[in-house]
Design an enzyme around this catalytic site. Structure first.
Site, short mmCIF file in Angstrom:
data_model
loop_
_atom_site.label_atom_id
_atom_site.label_comp_id
_atom_site.label_asym_id
_atom_site.label_seq_id
_atom_site.Cartn_x
_atom_site.Cartn_y
_atom_site.Cartn_z
N PHE A 148 -61.34 98.49 -95.49
CA PHE A 148 -61.62 99.97 -96.15
C PHE A 148 -60.51 100.21 -97.27
CE2 PHE A 148 -58.00 101.51 -93.15
CZ PHE A 148 -57.44 102.34 -94.16
N LYS A 172 -70.04 91.89 -96.77
CA LYS A 172 -70.21 92.78 -96.10
C LYS A 172 -68.78 93.91 -96.34
CE LYS A 172 -68.53 93.97 -92.45
NZ LYS A 172 -68.46 95.44 -92.36
N GLU A 175 -67.67 99.48 -93.32
CA GLU A 175 -68.47 100.37 -92.97
C GLU A 175 -68.27 101.82 -93.23
OE1 GLU A 175 -67.11 98.49 -90.83
OE2 GLU A 175 -66.28 99.36 -88.90
N SER A 225 -57.48 93.81 -90.61
CA SER A 225 -56.34 93.86 -89.52
C SER A 225 -55.83 92.41 -88.87
CB SER A 225 -56.62 94.78 -88.36
OG SER A 225 -57.70 94.47 -87.69
N CYS A 280 -51.89 97.05 -97.89
CA CYS A 280 -51.15 95.80 -97.34
C CYS A 280 -49.81 95.39 -97.73
CB CYS A 280 -52.12 94.68 -96.91
SG CYS A 280 -52.36 93.88 -98.81
N GLU A 381 -47.88 98.02 -87.22
CA GLU A 381 -48.20 98.28 -88.65
C GLU A 381 -48.90 99.73 -88.26
OE1 GLU A 381 -51.82 96.54 -90.10
OE2 GLU A 381 -50.91 96.46 -91.94
P1 NAD Z 1 -60.47 96.08 -89.99
O1 NAD Z 1 -59.70 94.64 -89.33
O2 NAD Z 1 -60.47 96.97 -88.83
O3 NAD Z 1 -61.89 95.84 -90.52
C1 NAD Z 1 -62.02 94.60 -91.45
C2 NAD Z 1 -63.24 94.24 -91.40
O4 NAD Z 1 -63.59 93.80 -90.15
C3 NAD Z 1 -64.32 95.29 -91.52
O5 NAD Z 1 -65.47 94.98 -92.58
C4 NAD Z 1 -64.93 95.71 -90.23
O6 NAD Z 1 -66.33 96.03 -90.23
C5 NAD Z 1 -64.75 94.24 -89.58
N1 NAD Z 1 -64.27 94.46 -88.20
C6 NAD Z 1 -63.64 95.32 -87.55
N2 NAD Z 1 -63.54 95.27 -86.04
C7 NAD Z 1 -64.22 94.09 -85.88
C8 NAD Z 1 -64.44 93.40 -84.70
N3 NAD Z 1 -64.07 93.73 -83.68
N4 NAD Z 1 -65.26 92.29 -84.77
C9 NAD Z 1 -65.55 91.61 -85.88
N5 NAD Z 1 -65.25 92.45 -87.15
C10 NAD Z 1 -64.77 93.64 -87.15
O7 NAD Z 1 -59.51 96.48 -90.95
P2 NAD Z 1 -59.45 97.83 -91.68
O8 NAD Z 1 -58.97 99.00 -90.72
O9 NAD Z 1 -60.50 98.14 -92.36
O10 NAD Z 1 -58.26 97.64 -92.71
C11 NAD Z 1 -56.86 97.75 -92.66
C12 NAD Z 1 -56.28 96.51 -92.49
O11 NAD Z 1 -56.41 95.51 -93.13
C13 NAD Z 1 -54.69 96.64 -92.18
O12 NAD Z 1 -54.13 96.01 -91.23
C14 NAD Z 1 -54.29 95.85 -93.45
O13 NAD Z 1 -52.97 95.34 -93.40
C15 NAD Z 1 -55.17 94.71 -93.58
N6 NAD Z 1 -55.18 94.34 -95.06
C16 NAD Z 1 -54.56 93.27 -95.46
C17 NAD Z 1 -54.46 92.83 -96.48
C18 NAD Z 1 -54.25 91.49 -96.93
O14 NAD Z 1 -53.97 90.82 -98.21
N7 NAD Z 1 -53.22 90.72 -96.09
C19 NAD Z 1 -55.11 93.63 -97.69
C20 NAD Z 1 -55.89 94.88 -97.46
C21 NAD Z 1 -55.78 95.23 -95.94
#
Ligand code: NAD
Length: 488
Positions: A148, A172, A175, A225, A280, A381
């Site tokens: 997000f 994708k 959401e 994450s 991140c 985090e």
């Molecule tokens: P998230 O992991 O909750 O969601 C990321 C994606 O995974 C979304 O599209 C979501 O629909 C999907 N998703 C969520 N739960 C799922 C599940 N149980 N099974 C399958 N798919 C699932 O992450 P977020 O809250 O949207 O973003 C924040 C996180 O992203 C933080 O941990 C941040 O550090 C990380 N991030 C990392 C980088 C990097 O370059 N390393 C960059 C940006 C964000």
């Protein structure tokens, strides 16, 4: 805004039973509803992308990049509207939102160099009269699953490279923030890519699982994450897919006594509290060394207290809200847990309300001193505007502390010593390193990724790594005996 899927060049209302409410985090208003597509929505998109693949891969690369040149111009000329959409659904300030699009556009520009970047290799006469060559070929249908926090930028670490190298593509979006990509896909429609080359499916876990299991999908790129990254990496890899999964972070910054303290404070405050700490690459643990402790602590507490928090579209706002109420509650709980674990909350951002935006998910910048190694606050985090302070006597202890963390996304050092900087650059265990830099985000022509629990995979995002990730290499060894050629 109505959120639709984009499949085979058409806007499609998916048949779903569940929606996710998209809330403006500054106002608390519901501004859209994301349809939670199932695996069958993914199947439609993957099918369209699969059908489009053969003719797209045969389109000359210099013709493929013409579409990207057009997209780049449209992204640039629509920057204000894209920026406002990002602020509305994600909460960051308009300047932060536009800055993210600058980074997205840079990636399109780098991928426009694919006629050069995607070239293979050739060695004449590996034995007399025998030549050997390496050709890069696209994989087929490739995908991105996005988080997000950068709705406009992160898909572009992958999308332009995937398309320029001749793959077809399904994205994708998160959401929580589907509107930005909805808008960008209107521009993609104007570009006029051939049908099926680029597709979008909105949804959450069911759509992700549909991607991970789909037989026509060859590669998965993910940012989010660590928990989801690990799950997705294992499941997609067990289905034979090429995967890269960028995960979470807990980025340390070390401040030496010889640093320019005012500059260090301004930069570290921007890193820790910019985008409400939801980058991140946000620094979240500041380790002072020796005599740096008192001055830095005082300055960073002032910087945190004086930051102007509000709606990202209002002039003068320096920091917006966190993404939603659940996130606000989680961040506030972690601040509470921190203070119970022997740390001291010096600037407390809990319980914030902003006049005129009482329904918003605001947490003011927070500074917590004496964070203990191994405590909840050290390990977790926070993904909010919370900076933990720690202290060591030497740079060696500070680097050892940084390296003992499970994450390795970014590490920074503030100093005026070249020798200290060189030592840090050599020893620190992180994929992105800043020397007097708070957000060490690589330009598009460098690879982007963390180390350790911040990344699962081999090839990173952006640059030549993306070219490698989205192509498979074929090696050909050729002999043309002279007597055969004489016949013609
Ligand atoms: P998230 O992991 O909750 O969601 C990321 C994606 O995974 C979304 O599209 C979501 O629909 C999907 N998703 C969520 N739960 C799922 C599940 N149980 N099974 C399958 N798919 C699932 O992450 P977020 O809250 O949207 O973003 C924040 C996180 O992203 C933080 O941990 C941040 O550090 C990380 N991030 C990392 C980088 C990097 O370059 N390393 C960059 C940006 C964000």
């Amino acid at each position: 805004m109505e959120i639709l899927n984009y499949i085979n060049g058409e806007w499609i209302k998916p048949k779903v039973s569940e929606y996710f409410d998209v809330v403006n985090p500054a106002t608390g208003e519901t501004i859209a509803r994301t349809p939670l597509s199932s695996a069958s929505g993914v199947d439609l998109a993957a099918g369209a992308a699969s059908d489009a693949f053969l003719s797209w891969r045969r389109t000359p690369v210099q013709d493929r990049v013409q579409y990207l040149f057009k997209l780049r111009d449209l992204l640039k000329s629509n920057m204000d509207e894209i920026g406002r959409t990002i602020t509305d659904e994600c909460g960051k300030t308009l300047d932060e939102a536009k800055a993210e699009m600058v980074r997205a556009i840079e990636n399109v520009e780098v991928a426009c160099g694919m006629p050069h970047l995607g070239k293979g290799e050739f060695v004449e006469d590996i034995a007399t009269g025998i030549d050997e060559m390496m050709i890069r070929q696209p994989l087929g249908v490739c995908t991105t699953i996005a988080p997000f926090n950068f709705p406009g930028m992160i898909p572009f670490w992958f999308l332009p490279y995937a398309l320029a190298t001749g793959n077809t593509y399904v994205i994708k979006p998160s959401e929580k923030v589907p509107m930005t990509m909805q808008f960008i896909f209107k521009l993609i429609e104007q570009v006029g890519f051939p049908k099926g080359v680029i597709n979008m499916v909105n949804g959450a876990k069911d759509a992700v699982d549909g991607i991970l299991d789909h037989p026509a999908i060859r590669a998965v790129t993910f940012v989010g994450s660590t928990k989801v990254a690990k799950y997705l990496y294992a499941r997609a890899a067990s289905n034979g897919k090429r995967v890269q999964a960028q995960g979470g972070a807990k980025n340390p910054v070390i401040i030496l006594p010889d640093a320019d303290m005012n500059m260090a404070t301004n930069i570290i405050a921007d890193s820790a509290f910019g985008c409400a700490g939801q980058r991140c690459l946000a620094v979240s643990l500041a380790v002072t060394v020796g005599a740096a402790r008192n001055e830095f602590t005082e300055l960073i507490c002032d910087a945190a207290s004086s930051r102007k928090v509000g709606y990202g579209l209002d002039a003068g706002t320096q920091m917006g809200p966190v993404i939603n109420q659940a996130s606000k509650t989680r961040v506030e709980q972690l601040i509470g847990v921190g203070s119970e674990g022997g740390a001291k909350v010096c600037v407390d951002g809990r319980g914030t309300t902003v006049k005129g935006y009482e329904g918003g998910s605001f947490v003011r910048p927070t500074v917590i001193a004496d964070v203990q190694k191994g405590s909840e606050l050290w390990k977790t985090e926070v993904f909010g505007p919370v900076l933990g302070l720690m202290h060591t006597d030497t740079i060696d202890e500070a680097i050892a502390l940084a390296n003992s963390h499970a994450y390795g996304n970014q590490a920074s050092l503030f100093t005026s010593s070249g020798a200290a900087a060189r030592k840090f650059r050599h020893e620190v265990e992180a994929g992105n390193v800043g020397i007097n830099i708070g957000v060490a985000a690589p330009m598009a022509f460098f690879p982007f990724s963390g180390w350790k629990d911040s990344f699962f995979g081999d090839m990173h995002g952006q640059s030549m790594d993306a070219v490698e990730f989205f192509t498979q290499k074929k090696v050909v060894i050729e002999r043309w005996p002279k007597e055969w050629s004489r016949k013609f």
